[in-house]
Design a protein around this motif. Structure first.
Motif, PDB file in Angstrom:
ATOM      1  N   LYS A   1       0.861  -1.185   0.000  1.00 51.51           N
ATOM      2  CA  LYS A   1       0.000   0.000   0.000  1.00 51.51           C
ATOM      3  C   LYS A   1       0.892   1.228   0.000  1.00 51.51           C
ATOM      4  N   LEU A   2       0.664   2.093  -0.961  1.00 48.64           N
ATOM      5  CA  LEU A   2       1.549   3.223  -1.210  1.00 48.64           C
ATOM      6  C   LEU A   2       0.745   4.518  -1.227  1.00 48.64           C
ATOM      7  N   ALA A   3       1.302   5.564  -0.638  1.00 46.39           N
ATOM      8  CA  ALA A   3       0.647   6.875  -0.683  1.00 46.39           C
ATOM      9  C   ALA A   3       0.462   7.297  -2.134  1.00 46.39           C
ATOM     10  N   GLY A   4      -0.751   7.691  -2.477  1.00 46.86           N
ATOM     11  CA  GLY A   4      -1.038   8.107  -3.843  1.00 46.86           C
ATOM     12  C   GLY A   4      -2.481   7.828  -4.174  1.00 46.86           C
ATOM     13  N   ALA A   5      -3.278   8.858  -4.416  1.00 51.17           N
ATOM     14  CA  ALA A   5      -4.714   8.709  -4.613  1.00 51.17           C
ATOM     15  C   ALA A   5      -5.065   8.595  -6.087  1.00 51.17           C
ATOM     16  N   GLN A   6      -6.336   8.250  -6.342  1.00 52.14           N
ATOM     17  CA  GLN A   6      -6.820   8.123  -7.709  1.00 52.14           C
ATOM     18  C   GLN A   6      -7.012   9.482  -8.373  1.00 52.14           C
ATOM     19  N   SER A   7      -7.018  10.539  -7.584  1.00 54.26           N
ATOM     20  CA  SER A   7      -7.166  11.882  -8.140  1.00 54.26           C
ATOM     21  C   SER A   7      -6.246  12.829  -7.385  1.00 54.26           C
ATOM     22  N   GLU A   8      -5.882  13.937  -8.025  1.00 56.09           N
ATOM     23  CA  GLU A   8      -5.047  14.935  -7.361  1.00 56.09           C
ATOM     24  C   GLU A   8      -5.758  15.506  -6.140  1.00 56.09           C
ATOM     25  N   ALA A   9      -7.070  15.713  -6.265  1.00 56.32           N
ATOM     26  CA  ALA A   9      -7.834  16.247  -5.131  1.00 56.32           C
ATOM     27  C   ALA A   9      -7.807  15.276  -3.957  1.00 56.32           C
ATOM     28  N   GLY A  10      -7.941  13.979  -4.253  1.00 55.37           N
ATOM     29  CA  GLY A  10      -7.909  12.979  -3.192  1.00 55.37           C
ATOM     30  C   GLY A  10      -6.573  12.938  -2.487  1.00 55.37           C
ATOM     31  N   GLU A  11      -5.480  13.003  -3.260  1.00 54.63           N
ATOM     32  CA  GLU A  11      -4.158  12.979  -2.636  1.00 54.63           C
ATOM     33  C   GLU A  11      -3.915  14.242  -1.819  1.00 54.63           C
ATOM     34  N   GLU A  12      -4.395  15.376  -2.315  1.00 55.77           N
ATOM     35  CA  GLU A  12      -4.235  16.625  -1.566  1.00 55.77           C
ATOM     36  C   GLU A  12      -4.959  16.543  -0.224  1.00 55.77           C
ATOM     37  N   ILE A  13      -6.173  15.999  -0.231  1.00 52.15           N
ATOM     38  CA  ILE A  13      -6.925  15.844   1.017  1.00 52.15           C
ATOM     39  C   ILE A  13      -6.201  14.891   1.963  1.00 52.15           C
ATOM     40  N   ALA A  14      -5.686  13.789   1.415  1.00 48.06           N
ATOM     41  CA  ALA A  14      -4.987  12.810   2.249  1.00 48.06           C
ATOM     42  C   ALA A  14      -3.759  13.417   2.910  1.00 48.06           C
ATOM     43  N   ARG A  15      -3.010  14.208   2.159  1.00 43.99           N
ATOM     44  CA  ARG A  15      -1.790  14.793   2.718  1.00 43.99           C
ATOM     45  C   ARG A  15      -2.116  15.931   3.686  1.00 43.99           C
ATOM     46  N   GLU A  16      -3.113  16.730   3.370  1.00 41.16           N
ATOM     47  CA  GLU A  16      -3.500  17.812   4.274  1.00 41.16           C
ATOM     48  C   GLU A  16      -3.935  17.278   5.632  1.00 41.16           C
TER      49      GLU A  16
END
Length: 499
Positions: free
Chosen positions: A187-202
């Motif tokens: 399991k690796l950090a990285g979402a299906q969308s840029e918005a999803g990854e931004e939310i995850a990192r925030e």
């Protein structure tokens, strides 16, 4: 001889500290407010190391000795604390300096780890397995084959890794030689969308899941996959988890969320979640839980009243009258849900009051395996702990019921059966039934139904409404939660304030 000393890393100080109990005994406690006894924190940056000054084991009394002095009892209690800290947090000895032993976690903080699935190589997998004690010193990984897993989710990149070894020997007679896994789930950090990854990192969600496997998984009362190793990039915050492939466990089965679970699986979920919640139950609310855990409503994708996205949501196809009618959630269903959006602030405040516990917050069927035979409560193994937080226990149950059950429509009879199973299991595990009645639990469940729908309005942040509604999973989760609101008449509650 100086008293035994434990040096606690800062990452543990909110979860396990040393504190005085009755008499001279010393024990582990979950409160960060307790005074340390012969203990101190390590320097900043040492969060992956624990140093334990060796105890004078020869002075420990025999366990059958009834004539124990206070000092002997204190020494034995200190030894128990040492064992608890090591075992619960998966430390392994890495250096013996004579007067102390240095223990390292299986979670490794590194300046550079692979940034994408294609960057993961043989040496990285080998290091992770050896770090986690799954591969002996004489063995090595000779080849790997990673295939993407088509899991329904939004916030991570997941792959299955088939592994070929060299130098692996059969388990010896005393079982000390590990048998490495034939495959892993990565399991690796990285979402299906840029918005999803931004939310995850925030919201620090990748780090939060690593923290779960570091601080909770080994002694959690719920079923979880084994984590061989977790790597966290200290510079960029990327996280890689090397996890057990649950398809290798006998008897486990998976139910696709679009297909939906049945009453039997929902009852199993009630038992599983009750075990998690009872273990971490706090009558004092957030004050009785680790301070580093966020409250669920402080996480963007579980916040029911974000004004920016709510305004966008209310003008979108998600609740457009004609669009709702075409999806079977128009008329009274739509009207009921619009009333819930008007009470989002009230829902959020209610979710913060009263007894709280550790919640999964994403226990939908795509994050669950059923049929475990190794002792997991309800036979359930829970995946995907990125959104874990403090919260209302019954709301965890409401989340899965409102968007994962498909064999029966929402109704008071159906859902009270789920809540009864949950409440009976919860109180059998030590939660006081006089302080937390079935009626209070049912009210919390209805609050959770409202919260689930209100926080799923965040889907509008992942893309245009029409685009999101073309995704079968997104549409199913959202519209099922709408049907639950109206089917249980949640919008008619006079107040969401908890009992």
């Amino acid at each position: 001889m100086p008293p035994p000393t434990i040096l606690l890393p800062r990452a543990l100080s909110d979860h396990i500290v040393l504190g005085r109990t009755d008499g001279d005994d010393v024990s582990a406690t979950s409160s960060s407010q307790q005074e340390h006894h012969h203990g101190e924190e390590l320097e900043a940056g040492s969060s992956e190391i624990i140093c334990i000054h060796l105890l004078d084991n020869h002075s420990l009394p025999d366990e059958e000795d009834q004539q124990q002095s206070p000092e002997s009892r204190r020494r034995r209690s200190m030894k128990d604390v040492v064992s608890f800290v090591i075992n619960a947090n998966r430390f392994v000895p890495s250096r013996d300096d004579g007067d102390r032993v240095v223990y390292s976690r299986t979670l490794s903080s590194m300046p550079n780890i692979p940034q994408a699935m294609n960057d993961i190589d043989v040496s990285f997998i080998e290091k992770g397995l050896k770090l986690g004690g799954a591969l002996s010193d004489g063995a090595r990984v000779s080849a790997i084959d990673i295939k993407p897993l088509s899991l329904n989710g939004f916030l991570s990149d997941v792959g299955r890794c088939h592994i070929t070894y060299e130098g692996v020997v059969d388990n010896d007679e005393d079982g000390t030689t590990p048998t490495p896994p034939a495959r892993l789930v990565i399991k690796l950090a990285g979402a299906q969308s840029e918005a999803g990854e931004e939310i995850a990192r925030e919201n620090n969600l990748y780090h939060m899941e690593a923290e779960f496997f570091r601080k909770f998984a080994e002694y959690a009362s719920v079923g979880t996959p084994h984590c061989y190793a977790a790597f966290e990039d200290s510079k960029f915050g990327n996280v890689i988890l090397l996890l057990e492939d649950l398809q290798d466990r006998d008897g486990l089965y998976f139910v696709n969320q679009l297909e939906g679970i049945r009453r039997k699986e929902m009852m199993d979920m009630a038992v599983s979640l009750s075990a998690l919640h009872a273990q971490h139950w706090s009558w004092e609310g957030a004050a009785g839980l680790p301070a580093w855990l966020p409250h669920c409503t402080d996480i963007t994708i579980r916040n029911p009243c974000n004004p920016a996205h709510m305004e966008k949501y209310l003008s979108s196809a998600f609740v457009d009258e004609a669009h709702c009618a075409s999806r079977g959630v128009g008329g009274e269903v739509r009207k009921a849900c619009l009333q819930i959006t008007e009470r989002a602030d009230e829902i959020r405040e209610a979710m913060k009051r009263g007894a709280l516990t550790l919640c999964h917050n994403d226990a939908r069927s795509d994050n669950v395996f059923f049929g475990d035979r190794s002792g997991a409560p309800g036979g359930v193994v829970l995946l995907d702990w990125q959104i874990m937080s403090t919260g209302v226990g019954a709301a965890d149950l409401a989340f899965v019921a409102s968007n994962s059950v498909t064999d029966e429509p929402p109704s008071e009879a159906r859902d009270k059966a789920y809540v009864k199973a949950y409440w009976e299991s919860l109180t059998s595990r030590g939660v006081d039934s006089d302080r937390y009645s079935f009626d209070a639990c049912w009210h919390d469940y209805l609050l959770g139904i409202a919260w689930t729908y209100a926080c799923l309005t965040v889907f509008i942040e992942f893309g245009e409404a029409e685009q999101m509604l073309e995704d079968p999973l997104c549409r199913a989760m959202h519209d099922r939660s709408m049907l639950a609101v109206e089917g249980l008449r949640v919008h008619e509650l006079e107040t969401f304030e908890r009992h």
